[in-house]
Design a protein around this motif. Structure first.
Motif, PDB file in Angstrom:
ATOM      1  N   VAL A   1       0.870  -1.174   0.000  1.00  0.00           N
ATOM      2  CA  VAL A   1       0.000   0.000   0.000  1.00  0.00           C
ATOM      3  C   VAL A   1       0.905   1.220   0.000  1.00  0.00           C
ATOM      4  CG1 VAL A   1      -1.728   1.288   1.309  1.00  0.00           C
ATOM      5  CG2 VAL A   1      -1.837  -1.208   1.217  1.00  0.00           C
ATOM      6  N   PHE A   2       0.650   2.128  -0.942  1.00  0.00           N
ATOM      7  CA  PHE A   2       1.471   3.323  -1.075  1.00  0.00           C
ATOM      8  C   PHE A   2       0.772   4.503  -0.422  1.00  0.00           C
ATOM      9  CE2 PHE A   2       2.619   0.547  -4.595  1.00  0.00           C
ATOM     10  CZ  PHE A   2       3.984   0.431  -4.373  1.00  0.00           C
ATOM     11  N   ALA A   3       1.515   5.194   0.436  1.00  0.00           N
ATOM     12  CA  ALA A   3       0.998   6.361   1.153  1.00  0.00           C
ATOM     13  C   ALA A   3       1.553   7.628   0.514  1.00  0.00           C
ATOM     14  CB  ALA A   3       1.402   6.295   2.615  1.00  0.00           C
ATOM     15  N   ALA A   4       0.752   8.692   0.551  1.00  0.00           N
ATOM     16  CA  ALA A   4       1.130   9.954  -0.079  1.00  0.00           C
ATOM     17  C   ALA A   4       2.229  10.695   0.682  1.00  0.00           C
ATOM     18  CB  ALA A   4      -0.107  10.843  -0.225  1.00  0.00           C
TER      19      ALA A   4
ATOM     20  N   PRO B   1       4.759  10.571   4.739  1.00  0.00           N
ATOM     21  CA  PRO B   1       5.101   9.774   5.926  1.00  0.00           C
ATOM     22  C   PRO B   1       3.997   9.745   6.981  1.00  0.00           C
ATOM     23  CG  PRO B   1       6.980  11.099   5.281  1.00  0.00           C
ATOM     24  CD  PRO B   1       5.820  11.538   4.423  1.00  0.00           C
ATOM     25  N   GLU B   2       3.339  10.877   7.218  1.00  0.00           N
ATOM     26  CA  GLU B   2       2.289  10.880   8.239  1.00  0.00           C
ATOM     27  C   GLU B   2       1.105  10.004   7.828  1.00  0.00           C
ATOM     28  OE1 GLU B   2       2.157  14.753   5.883  1.00  0.00           O
ATOM     29  OE2 GLU B   2       3.687  13.626   6.940  1.00  0.00           O
ATOM     30  N   TRP B   3       0.840   9.921   6.522  1.00  0.00           N
ATOM     31  CA  TRP B   3      -0.227   9.037   6.051  1.00  0.00           C
ATOM     32  C   TRP B   3       0.193   7.577   6.191  1.00  0.00           C
ATOM     33  CZ3 TRP B   3      -4.783  10.842   5.978  1.00  0.00           C
ATOM     34  CH2 TRP B   3      -5.045  12.155   5.597  1.00  0.00           C
ATOM     35  N   ALA B   4       1.457   7.287   5.961  1.00  0.00           N
ATOM     36  CA  ALA B   4       1.944   5.918   6.112  1.00  0.00           C
ATOM     37  C   ALA B   4       1.727   5.431   7.538  1.00  0.00           C
ATOM     38  CB  ALA B   4       3.422   5.832   5.737  1.00  0.00           C
ATOM     39  N   ALA B   5       2.020   6.290   8.506  1.00  0.00           N
ATOM     40  CA  ALA B   5       1.823   5.911   9.906  1.00  0.00           C
ATOM     41  C   ALA B   5       0.358   5.613  10.196  1.00  0.00           C
ATOM     42  CB  ALA B   5       2.324   7.032  10.820  1.00  0.00           C
ATOM     43  N   ARG B   6      -0.534   6.426   9.650  1.00  0.00           N
ATOM     44  CA  ARG B   6      -1.969   6.219   9.891  1.00  0.00           C
ATOM     45  C   ARG B   6      -2.491   4.987   9.146  1.00  0.00           C
ATOM     46  NH1 ARG B   6      -4.995  11.728   9.100  1.00  0.00           N
ATOM     47  NH2 ARG B   6      -6.696  10.510  10.000  1.00  0.00           N
ATOM     48  N   LEU B   7      -1.982   4.751   7.929  1.00  0.00           N
ATOM     49  CA  LEU B   7      -2.445   3.600   7.157  1.00  0.00           C
ATOM     50  C   LEU B   7      -1.979   2.271   7.759  1.00  0.00           C
ATOM     51  CD1 LEU B   7      -2.055   4.970   3.529  1.00  0.00           C
ATOM     52  CD2 LEU B   7      -4.196   4.361   4.688  1.00  0.00           C
ATOM     53  N   ARG B   8      -0.870   2.288   8.494  1.00  0.00           N
ATOM     54  CA  ARG B   8      -0.398   1.050   9.139  1.00  0.00           C
ATOM     55  C   ARG B   8      -1.450   0.495  10.101  1.00  0.00           C
ATOM     56  NH1 ARG B   8       4.534   3.600   8.469  1.00  0.00           N
ATOM     57  NH2 ARG B   8       5.952   2.334   7.246  1.00  0.00           N
ATOM     58  N   PHE B   9      -2.197   1.393  10.726  1.00  0.00           N
ATOM     59  CA  PHE B   9      -3.253   0.949  11.639  1.00  0.00           C
ATOM     60  C   PHE B   9      -4.401   0.266  10.896  1.00  0.00           C
ATOM     61  CE2 PHE B   9      -1.296   4.323  14.252  1.00  0.00           C
ATOM     62  CZ  PHE B   9      -1.046   3.577  15.392  1.00  0.00           C
ATOM     63  N   GLU B  10      -4.498   0.479   9.597  1.00  0.00           N
ATOM     64  CA  GLU B  10      -5.570  -0.099   8.784  1.00  0.00           C
ATOM     65  C   GLU B  10      -5.131  -1.346   8.017  1.00  0.00           C
ATOM     66  OE1 GLU B  10      -8.797   0.954   8.664  1.00  0.00           O
ATOM     67  OE2 GLU B  10      -8.189   2.258  10.321  1.00  0.00           O
ATOM     68  N   ALA B  11      -3.914  -1.827   8.264  1.00  0.00           N
ATOM     69  CA  ALA B  11      -3.378  -2.948   7.494  1.00  0.00           C
ATOM     70  C   ALA B  11      -4.264  -4.191   7.596  1.00  0.00           C
ATOM     71  CB  ALA B  11      -1.954  -3.268   7.946  1.00  0.00           C
TER      72      ALA B  11
ATOM     73  N   TRP C   1      -8.900 -11.427  -3.533  1.00  0.00           N
ATOM     74  CA  TRP C   1      -7.451 -11.305  -3.668  1.00  0.00           C
ATOM     75  C   TRP C   1      -6.804 -11.860  -2.403  1.00  0.00           C
ATOM     76  CZ3 TRP C   1     -10.489  -7.175  -5.442  1.00  0.00           C
ATOM     77  CH2 TRP C   1     -10.338  -6.851  -6.789  1.00  0.00           C
ATOM     78  N   PRO C   2      -6.188 -13.034  -2.458  1.00  0.00           N
ATOM     79  CA  PRO C   2      -5.560 -13.604  -1.264  1.00  0.00           C
ATOM     80  C   PRO C   2      -4.284 -12.845  -0.882  1.00  0.00           C
ATOM     81  CG  PRO C   2      -5.173 -15.010  -3.167  1.00  0.00           C
ATOM     82  CD  PRO C   2      -6.066 -13.906  -3.627  1.00  0.00           C
ATOM     83  N   VAL C   3      -4.286 -12.297   0.334  1.00  0.00           N
ATOM     84  CA  VAL C   3      -3.162 -11.505   0.829  1.00  0.00           C
ATOM     85  C   VAL C   3      -2.514 -12.253   1.986  1.00  0.00           C
ATOM     86  CG1 VAL C   3      -2.514  -9.341   1.952  1.00  0.00           C
ATOM     87  CG2 VAL C   3      -4.227  -9.342   0.122  1.00  0.00           C
ATOM     88  N   LYS C   4      -1.197 -12.392   1.931  1.00  0.00           N
ATOM     89  CA  LYS C   4      -0.458 -13.044   3.005  1.00  0.00           C
ATOM     90  C   LYS C   4       0.189 -12.036   3.946  1.00  0.00           C
ATOM     91  CE  LYS C   4       0.496 -17.186   0.399  1.00  0.00           C
ATOM     92  NZ  LYS C   4       1.491 -18.006  -0.278  1.00  0.00           N
ATOM     93  N   ARG C   5       0.514 -10.858   3.391  1.00  0.00           N
ATOM     94  CA  ARG C   5       1.159  -9.836   4.226  1.00  0.00           C
ATOM     95  C   ARG C   5       0.911  -8.471   3.605  1.00  0.00           C
ATOM     96  NH1 ARG C   5       7.506  -8.755   4.715  1.00  0.00           N
ATOM     97  NH2 ARG C   5       7.647  -7.660   2.773  1.00  0.00           N
ATOM     98  N   VAL C   6       0.953  -7.442   4.438  1.00  0.00           N
ATOM     99  CA  VAL C   6       0.731  -6.067   3.991  1.00  0.00           C
ATOM    100  C   VAL C   6       1.955  -5.238   4.328  1.00  0.00           C
ATOM    101  CG1 VAL C   6      -0.717  -4.010   4.235  1.00  0.00           C
ATOM    102  CG2 VAL C   6      -1.757  -6.279   4.365  1.00  0.00           C
ATOM    103  N   ARG C   7       2.420  -4.477   3.346  1.00  0.00           N
ATOM    104  CA  ARG C   7       3.521  -3.527   3.551  1.00  0.00           C
ATOM    105  C   ARG C   7       2.998  -2.133   3.239  1.00  0.00           C
ATOM    106  NH1 ARG C   7       8.536  -5.253  -0.053  1.00  0.00           N
ATOM    107  NH2 ARG C   7       7.098  -4.335  -1.540  1.00  0.00           N
ATOM    108  N   ILE C   8       3.436  -1.159   4.001  1.00  0.00           N
ATOM    109  CA  ILE C   8       3.087   0.235   3.737  1.00  0.00           C
ATOM    110  C   ILE C   8       4.372   0.931   3.289  1.00  0.00           C
ATOM    111  CG2 ILE C   8       2.084   2.357   4.648  1.00  0.00           C
ATOM    112  CD1 ILE C   8       0.152  -0.027   4.817  1.00  0.00           C
ATOM    113  N   ARG C   9       4.306   1.571   2.130  1.00  0.00           N
ATOM    114  CA  ARG C   9       5.468   2.269   1.579  1.00  0.00           C
ATOM    115  C   ARG C   9       5.057   3.676   1.156  1.00  0.00           C
ATOM    116  NH1 ARG C   9       8.076  -1.128   3.800  1.00  0.00           N
ATOM    117  NH2 ARG C   9       9.064  -2.879   2.836  1.00  0.00           N
ATOM    118  N   LEU C  10       6.039   4.547   1.049  1.00  0.00           N
ATOM    119  CA  LEU C  10       5.771   5.892   0.550  1.00  0.00           C
ATOM    120  C   LEU C  10       5.751   5.873  -0.979  1.00  0.00           C
ATOM    121  CD1 LEU C  10       8.039   8.167   2.756  1.00  0.00           C
ATOM    122  CD2 LEU C  10       5.566   7.895   2.838  1.00  0.00           C
TER     123      LEU C  10
END
Length: 100
Positions: free
Chosen positions: A62-65, A67-77, A89-98
């Motif tokens: 998941v790409f965040a716009a 750094p502050e959005w990345a921190a907030r989106l991590r809570f939604e992983a 869509w089978p998901v095994k893991r979630v990564r948050i990136r800028l």
């Protein structure tokens, strides 16, 4: 409910037309997944969601716009993982990136 997605085939397509068809289908799937994930977020978080990508191994990036959005989106992983799975869509893991 959408059917379970299968990873792209590993063998080479027979024709250029088949290859372009496969590529177009993958692009449509990626756009549909990003739209689904964006809609699953609370309205205040949607503007920080810049896109997503699901690789054949099941890693959802998941790409965040910013750094502050990345921190907030991590809570939604977990929520995004569940949403993608429910959408087929089978998901095994979630990564948050800028998004760069």
């Amino acid at each position: 409910m959408r059917p379970i997605r299968t990873p792209p085939r590993k063998s080479r397509p027979e024709t250029l037309e088949a290859a372009l068809g496969d590529l177009a289908e993958q692009a449509r799937d990626q756009v549909a997944l990003a739209d689904l994930l964006r809609e699953s977020l609370q309205p205040g978080l949607r503007e920080g969601f810049a896109g997503s990508n699901l690789d054949p191994g099941g890693t959802l990036t998941v790409f965040a716009a910013a750094p502050e959005w990345a921190a907030r989106l991590r809570f939604e992983a977990r929520n995004m993982e569940r949403t993608a799975g429910n959408g087929g869509w089978p998901v095994k893991r979630v990564r948050i990136r800028l998004a760069l």
